[in-house]
Write a protein that holds these residues in place. Structure first.
Motif, PDB file in Angstrom:
ATOM      1  N   ALA A  37      11.268   4.914  -0.571  1.00  0.00           N
ATOM      2  CA  ALA A  37      10.706   4.018   0.443  1.00  0.00           C
ATOM      3  C   ALA A  37      10.650   2.606  -0.122  1.00  0.00           C
ATOM      4  N   GLN A  38      11.112   1.643   0.671  1.00  0.00           N
ATOM      5  CA  GLN A  38      11.117   0.256   0.222  1.00  0.00           C
ATOM      6  C   GLN A  38       9.740  -0.383   0.348  1.00  0.00           C
ATOM      7  N   LYS A  39       8.922   0.141   1.265  1.00  0.00           N
ATOM      8  CA  LYS A  39       7.606  -0.440   1.507  1.00  0.00           C
ATOM      9  C   LYS A  39       6.546   0.650   1.516  1.00  0.00           C
ATOM     10  N   ALA A  40       5.329   0.282   1.133  1.00  0.00           N
ATOM     11  CA  ALA A  40       4.148   1.139   1.277  1.00  0.00           C
ATOM     12  C   ALA A  40       4.382   2.543   0.745  1.00  0.00           C
ATOM     13  N   SER A  41       5.007   2.646  -0.423  1.00  0.00           N
ATOM     14  CA  SER A  41       5.343   3.973  -0.951  1.00  0.00           C
ATOM     15  C   SER A  41       4.101   4.787  -1.308  1.00  0.00           C
ATOM     16  N   VAL A  42       2.946   4.120  -1.476  1.00  0.00           N
ATOM     17  CA  VAL A  42       1.740   4.842  -1.886  1.00  0.00           C
ATOM     18  C   VAL A  42       1.175   5.721  -0.764  1.00  0.00           C
ATOM     19  N   TYR A 140      11.009  11.588   1.826  1.00  0.00           N
ATOM     20  CA  TYR A 140      11.009  12.509   0.699  1.00  0.00           C
ATOM     21  C   TYR A 140      12.439  12.977   0.427  1.00  0.00           C
ATOM     22  N   VAL A 141      12.808  12.962  -0.836  1.00  0.00           N
ATOM     23  CA  VAL A 141      14.121  13.437  -1.258  1.00  0.00           C
ATOM     24  C   VAL A 141      13.904  14.596  -2.223  1.00  0.00           C
TER      25      VAL A 141
END
Length: 267
Positions: A37-42, A140-141
């Motif tokens: 995720a490029q943003k807000a991964s938390v 999710y990967v």
């Protein structure tokens, strides 16, 4: 449920496992997971092993001690919902349906965030003209070095007092060949009812199918290595260019590095 039948299944499983060992098939498969995720991964929490908080069984025949039921449960992992969100449809004077955030100004999400996270598919892509289809990113990967299929399902082992007004779309694909970000698809059956999502609640499940049916999966946090990123770039968004993406598996497998799983070091 007959507990003895469960034990028979358990012994059969052990025999299958020993036979698999003789054929060189592993009894434990390591699967790496990461969030792309490029943003807000938390906001994307780690997948959690499924567990129950049931009272201590009072009988040897209780479901809690049935090996078949226990084994079924422990093969599931929970992906928690990342946001608090209530969506609903509003019908315009021309009859067209518009998807809106039902919480309005009290919503925890800005409209820009909602647009980046979710899409409403055009009607010609719906399975039924009366059932809108929405898709929410779930970055999710999951990746494996051994043959392993990932299966994404609704959270059917949890009870929701208010059922969701439709059906989650399921999915299945080979994690060892096609490590791509997941998504959460929802087919909305009753457009008169809202869809309520709560942060931290079970959003969907994943479980895994392996060459050895008795094998168990060890889920580890994956390091996003240059090799994995490069390989993912070769398969991402191919559905925008071709149909029947499963036909590309053999070519993708030919290009795949021998090893992609690399557990992330803590600290």
């Amino acid at each position: 449920m007959d507990a003895s039948a469960g034990w028979e299944g358990y012994f059969a499983e052990e025999q299958d496992a020993r036979a698999a060992d003789e054929r060189g098939k592993k009894r434990t498969i390591t699967v790496g997971w990461t969030v792309r995720a490029q943003k807000a991964s938390v906001i994307w929490a780690a997948p959690q092993p499924f567990s129950r908080n049931d009272p201590k069984p009072v009988s040897s025949k209780s479901v809690q001690v049935c090996p078949a039921a226990v084994d079924f449960d422990r093969r599931h992992f929970i992906v928690p919902c990342p946001v608090d969100l209530t969506l609903k449809f509003e019908r315009q004077p021309n009859g067209q349906l518009t998807l809106v955030d039902a919480d309005g100004e009290k919503s925890g999400m800005r409209q820009t965030g909602l647009r980046e996270m979710m899409i409403l598919h055009p009607q010609h892509e719906w399975r039924n003209p009366e059932r809108p289809l929405i898709q929410v990113i779930a970055p999710y990967v999951f990746v494996a070095d051994d043959p392993c299929y990932i299966v994404q399902t609704p959270p059917y082992l949890h009870y929701f007092p208010t059922p969701r007004p439709g059906l989650q779309m399921g999915g299945r694909f080979p994690a060892h060949i096609w490590p791509r970000p997941l998504s959460w698809g929802f087919e909305w059956y009753d457009v008169t009812k809202p869809l309520v999502l709560k942060r931290g609640e079970p959003w969907f499940y994943i479980h895994f199918e392996t060459e050895n049916p008795s094998a168990h999966v060890r889920l580890v946090e994956q390091e996003m290595t240059p090799e994995l990123e490069k390989y993912m770039q070769s398969i991402l968004d191919v559905s925008n260019y071709v149909n029947k993406t499963y036909s590309l598996f053999s070519e993708a497998q030919r290009m795949r590095p021998q090893t992609l799983v690399k557990p992330k070091k803590n600290g």
